[in-house]
Design a protein around this motif. Structure first.
Motif, PDB file in Angstrom:
ATOM      1  N   SER A 205      -5.260 -14.386   8.424  1.00 47.21           N
ATOM      2  CA  SER A 205      -4.933 -15.003   9.721  1.00 47.21           C
ATOM      3  C   SER A 205      -6.178 -15.461  10.494  1.00 47.21           C
ATOM      4  CB  SER A 205      -4.173 -13.996  10.596  1.00 47.21           C
ATOM      5  OG  SER A 205      -5.063 -12.934  10.980  1.00 47.21           O
ATOM      6  N   GLY A 206      -7.314 -14.832  10.192  1.00 45.26           N
ATOM      7  CA  GLY A 206      -8.527 -15.171  10.965  1.00 45.26           C
ATOM      8  C   GLY A 206      -8.530 -14.515  12.334  1.00 45.26           C
ATOM      9  N   HIS A 207      -7.498 -13.704  12.647  1.00 43.61           N
ATOM     10  CA  HIS A 207      -7.447 -13.026  13.957  1.00 43.61           C
ATOM     11  C   HIS A 207      -8.129 -11.665  13.810  1.00 43.61           C
ATOM     12  CE1 HIS A 207      -6.131 -11.253  17.642  1.00 43.61           C
ATOM     13  NE2 HIS A 207      -5.469 -12.353  17.999  1.00 43.61           N
ATOM     14  N   HIS A 208      -9.394 -11.604  14.203  1.00 43.34           N
ATOM     15  CA  HIS A 208     -10.213 -10.417  13.903  1.00 43.34           C
ATOM     16  C   HIS A 208      -9.688  -9.156  14.580  1.00 43.34           C
ATOM     17  CE1 HIS A 208     -12.885 -12.960  11.681  1.00 43.34           C
ATOM     18  NE2 HIS A 208     -13.100 -13.747  12.724  1.00 43.34           N
ATOM     19  N   GLY A 209      -9.166  -9.327  15.796  1.00 38.81           N
ATOM     20  CA  GLY A 209      -8.656  -8.152  16.509  1.00 38.81           C
ATOM     21  C   GLY A 209      -7.457  -7.554  15.780  1.00 38.81           C
ATOM     22  N   ARG A 210      -6.543  -8.423  15.371  1.00 36.40           N
ATOM     23  CA  ARG A 210      -5.348  -7.922  14.676  1.00 36.40           C
ATOM     24  C   ARG A 210      -5.720  -7.358  13.293  1.00 36.40           C
ATOM     25  NH1 ARG A 210      -1.517 -13.054  16.050  1.00 36.40           N
ATOM     26  NH2 ARG A 210      -1.301 -12.714  18.309  1.00 36.40           N
ATOM     27  N   ILE A 211      -6.701  -8.016  12.636  1.00 34.15           N
ATOM     28  CA  ILE A 211      -7.147  -7.525  11.321  1.00 34.15           C
ATOM     29  C   ILE A 211      -7.745  -6.130  11.459  1.00 34.15           C
ATOM     30  CG2 ILE A 211      -8.848  -7.882   9.482  1.00 34.15           C
ATOM     31  CD1 ILE A 211      -8.405 -10.930   9.874  1.00 34.15           C
ATOM     32  N   ALA A 212      -8.559  -5.938  12.499  1.00 26.50           N
ATOM     33  CA  ALA A 212      -9.185  -4.623  12.711  1.00 26.50           C
ATOM     34  C   ALA A 212      -8.125  -3.565  12.963  1.00 26.50           C
ATOM     35  CB  ALA A 212     -10.158  -4.700  13.881  1.00 26.50           C
ATOM     36  N   ARG A 213      -7.100  -3.943  13.769  1.00 28.79           N
ATOM     37  CA  ARG A 213      -6.045  -2.983  14.054  1.00 28.79           C
ATOM     38  C   ARG A 213      -5.241  -2.664  12.776  1.00 28.79           C
ATOM     39  NH1 ARG A 213      -3.913  -1.731  18.776  1.00 28.79           N
ATOM     40  NH2 ARG A 213      -4.692  -3.641  19.761  1.00 28.79           N
ATOM     41  N   TRP A 214      -4.961  -3.683  11.946  1.00 28.93           N
ATOM     42  CA  TRP A 214      -4.241  -3.472  10.696  1.00 28.93           C
ATOM     43  C   TRP A 214      -5.040  -2.546   9.791  1.00 28.93           C
ATOM     44  CZ3 TRP A 214      -5.343  -4.442   5.516  1.00 28.93           C
ATOM     45  CH2 TRP A 214      -4.263  -4.354   4.624  1.00 28.93           C
ATOM     46  N   ARG A 215      -6.358  -2.764   9.727  1.00 21.90           N
ATOM     47  CA  ARG A 215      -7.203  -1.922   8.861  1.00 21.90           C
ATOM     48  C   ARG A 215      -7.198  -0.480   9.363  1.00 21.90           C
ATOM     49  NH1 ARG A 215     -12.078  -6.308   7.829  1.00 21.90           N
ATOM     50  NH2 ARG A 215     -11.285  -7.090   5.816  1.00 21.90           N
ATOM     51  N   ARG A 216      -7.220  -0.331  10.699  1.00 22.19           N
ATOM     52  CA  ARG A 216      -7.180   1.017  11.261  1.00 22.19           C
ATOM     53  C   ARG A 216      -5.874   1.704  10.882  1.00 22.19           C
ATOM     54  NH1 ARG A 216      -5.513   2.223  16.320  1.00 22.19           N
ATOM     55  NH2 ARG A 216      -3.624   1.233  15.558  1.00 22.19           N
ATOM     56  N   ASP A 217      -4.775   0.952  11.022  1.00 19.33           N
ATOM     57  CA  ASP A 217      -3.461   1.530  10.709  1.00 19.33           C
ATOM     58  C   ASP A 217      -3.356   1.892   9.230  1.00 19.33           C
ATOM     59  OD1 ASP A 217      -1.578  -0.560  13.067  1.00 19.33           O
ATOM     60  OD2 ASP A 217      -2.851   1.220  13.334  1.00 19.33           O
ATOM     61  N   GLU A 218      -3.921   1.041   8.360  1.00 24.64           N
ATOM     62  CA  GLU A 218      -3.868   1.329   6.925  1.00 24.64           C
ATOM     63  C   GLU A 218      -4.735   2.546   6.599  1.00 24.64           C
ATOM     64  OE1 GLU A 218      -0.979  -0.799   6.142  1.00 24.64           O
ATOM     65  OE2 GLU A 218      -2.039  -0.097   4.343  1.00 24.64           O
ATOM     66  N   ALA A 219      -5.862   2.658   7.324  1.00 21.57           N
ATOM     67  CA  ALA A 219      -6.733   3.824   7.100  1.00 21.57           C
ATOM     68  C   ALA A 219      -5.995   5.098   7.514  1.00 21.57           C
ATOM     69  CB  ALA A 219      -8.030   3.670   7.880  1.00 21.57           C
ATOM     70  N   LEU A 220      -5.285   5.021   8.638  1.00 19.20           N
ATOM     71  CA  LEU A 220      -4.504   6.185   9.084  1.00 19.20           C
ATOM     72  C   LEU A 220      -3.417   6.519   8.073  1.00 19.20           C
ATOM     73  CD1 LEU A 220      -4.142   5.356  12.889  1.00 19.20           C
ATOM     74  CD2 LEU A 220      -5.139   7.450  11.930  1.00 19.20           C
ATOM     75  N   ARG A 221      -2.765   5.483   7.555  1.00 16.33           N
ATOM     76  CA  ARG A 221      -1.671   5.688   6.596  1.00 16.33           C
ATOM     77  C   ARG A 221      -2.195   6.366   5.320  1.00 16.33           C
ATOM     78  NH1 ARG A 221       2.293   2.300   7.152  1.00 16.33           N
ATOM     79  NH2 ARG A 221       0.870   0.589   7.653  1.00 16.33           N
ATOM     80  N   ARG A 222      -3.341   5.858   4.809  1.00 18.47           N
ATOM     81  CA  ARG A 222      -3.891   6.418   3.568  1.00 18.47           C
ATOM     82  C   ARG A 222      -4.403   7.836   3.806  1.00 18.47           C
ATOM     83  NH1 ARG A 222      -8.130   3.153  -0.115  1.00 18.47           N
ATOM     84  NH2 ARG A 222      -6.240   2.310  -1.068  1.00 18.47           N
ATOM     85  N   THR A 223      -5.001   8.055   4.972  1.00 20.13           N
ATOM     86  CA  THR A 223      -5.515   9.394   5.281  1.00 20.13           C
ATOM     87  C   THR A 223      -4.352  10.376   5.384  1.00 20.13           C
ATOM     88  OG1 THR A 223      -7.323   8.358   6.500  1.00 20.13           O
ATOM     89  CG2 THR A 223      -6.985  10.730   6.841  1.00 20.13           C
ATOM     90  N   SER A 224      -3.271   9.939   6.039  1.00 17.95           N
ATOM     91  CA  SER A 224      -2.101  10.812   6.193  1.00 17.95           C
ATOM     92  C   SER A 224      -1.506  11.162   4.835  1.00 17.95           C
ATOM     93  CB  SER A 224      -1.054  10.106   7.052  1.00 17.95           C
ATOM     94  OG  SER A 224       0.133  10.855   7.075  1.00 17.95           O
TER      95      SER A 224
END
Ligand SMILES: Nc1c(O)cccc1[N+](=O)[O-]
Length: 246
Positions: A205-224
């Motif tokens: 998407s090129g939307h860096h803010g949303r990409i960062a938030r998605w990466r954070r959420d995926e990191a939380l998901r994998r950590t969980s």
């Protein structure tokens, strides 16, 4: 950084001639010196071990060769190093420990074999310099050499100029700050579709803010999923801070 490694199998450290660590050595960022423990023995068999006092299985590494070897290595006038002894009974080696060790000018690694090194060696040198007994994990290895390879890579990659992109260090799993106590999420590269599997649309998407938030959420998901215990240590404020950061 200077690194001395004392081992009866210095050939184990050939991998330190290649890739990032090898290039850091060529550039002089890392000065790795290997030492054959048996060079400090005085019998025809170059003996480094003997039976354990009190009985029990296996052999213990004799203090004499270690004392002569470490005295020789430490005779340098380059200050006082930390002595790192990899052992299953040591404190856990973590990214935090790697970061702390990466700030040291000189590390000496003592690679034990068999049942370990006579404990008087660590007591002797513990009176002269910092000694860290460190474990890379709860499993049984034949000796400390593999653990030292792990630690030298983990520490060496943190030295200035070793990693091409400084940002890579900050994004590491377990790196302090926003990623502390979080595992890295999934990563993707070209092609955008591979065997019918598409790259998550948000990443295109090129939307860096949303990409960062998605990466954070995926990191939380994998950590969980893989390391739920790490989330117990996660500071809720840090989590909120992450939201503000992205
Ligand atoms: N686990 C282990 C071992 O079995 C022997 C030497 C060092 C380690 N370690 O650092 O974890």
């Amino acid at each position: 950084m200077r690194i001395d490694i004392v081992s009866i199998f210095p050939e184990y450290f050939a991998p330190l001639d290649v890739s990032l660590i090898g290039k850091a050595r060529e550039r002089g960022t890392l000065d790795v010196r290997l030492h054959q423990l048996r060079d400090w023995t005085h019998d025809i068999h170059r003996t480094v071990d003997d039976t354990p006092y009190g009985g029990g299985p296996g052999m213990v590494m004799k203090p004499d060769p270690w004392g002569e070897a470490l005295d020789s290595v430490l005779a340098s006038d380059e200050g006082t190093p930390r002595l790192i002894v990899p052992t299953p009974s040591g404190r856990p080696f973590t990214q935090e420990v790697a970061l702390r060790l990466s700030e040291e000018p000189w590390l000496v690694f003592a690679c034990g074999r068999y049942e370990g090194i006579d404990s008087r060696v660590m007591a002797e040198y513990g009176e002269r310099l910092p000694v860290d007994e460190v474990s890379i994990g709860d499993y049984v290895l034949a000796g400390g050499e593999v653990a030292v390879l792990v630690m030298v890579e983990a520490v060496g990659r943190l030295l200035p100029g070793v990693l091409g992109n400084v940002r890579s260090v900050a994004d590491d799993s377990f790196a302090p700050g926003a990623m502390a106590n979080l595992l890295e999420g999934p990563v993707y590269t070209k092609p955008p579709v591979w065997r019918g599997r598409e790259v998550p649309e948000i990443l295109l998407s090129g939307h860096h803010g949303r990409i960062a938030r998605w990466r954070r959420d995926e990191a939380l998901r994998r950590t969980s999923a893989n390391r739920p215990e790490l989330l117990a240590d996660l500071d809720p404020d840090t989590l909120d801070k992450r939201d503000r950061e992205v």
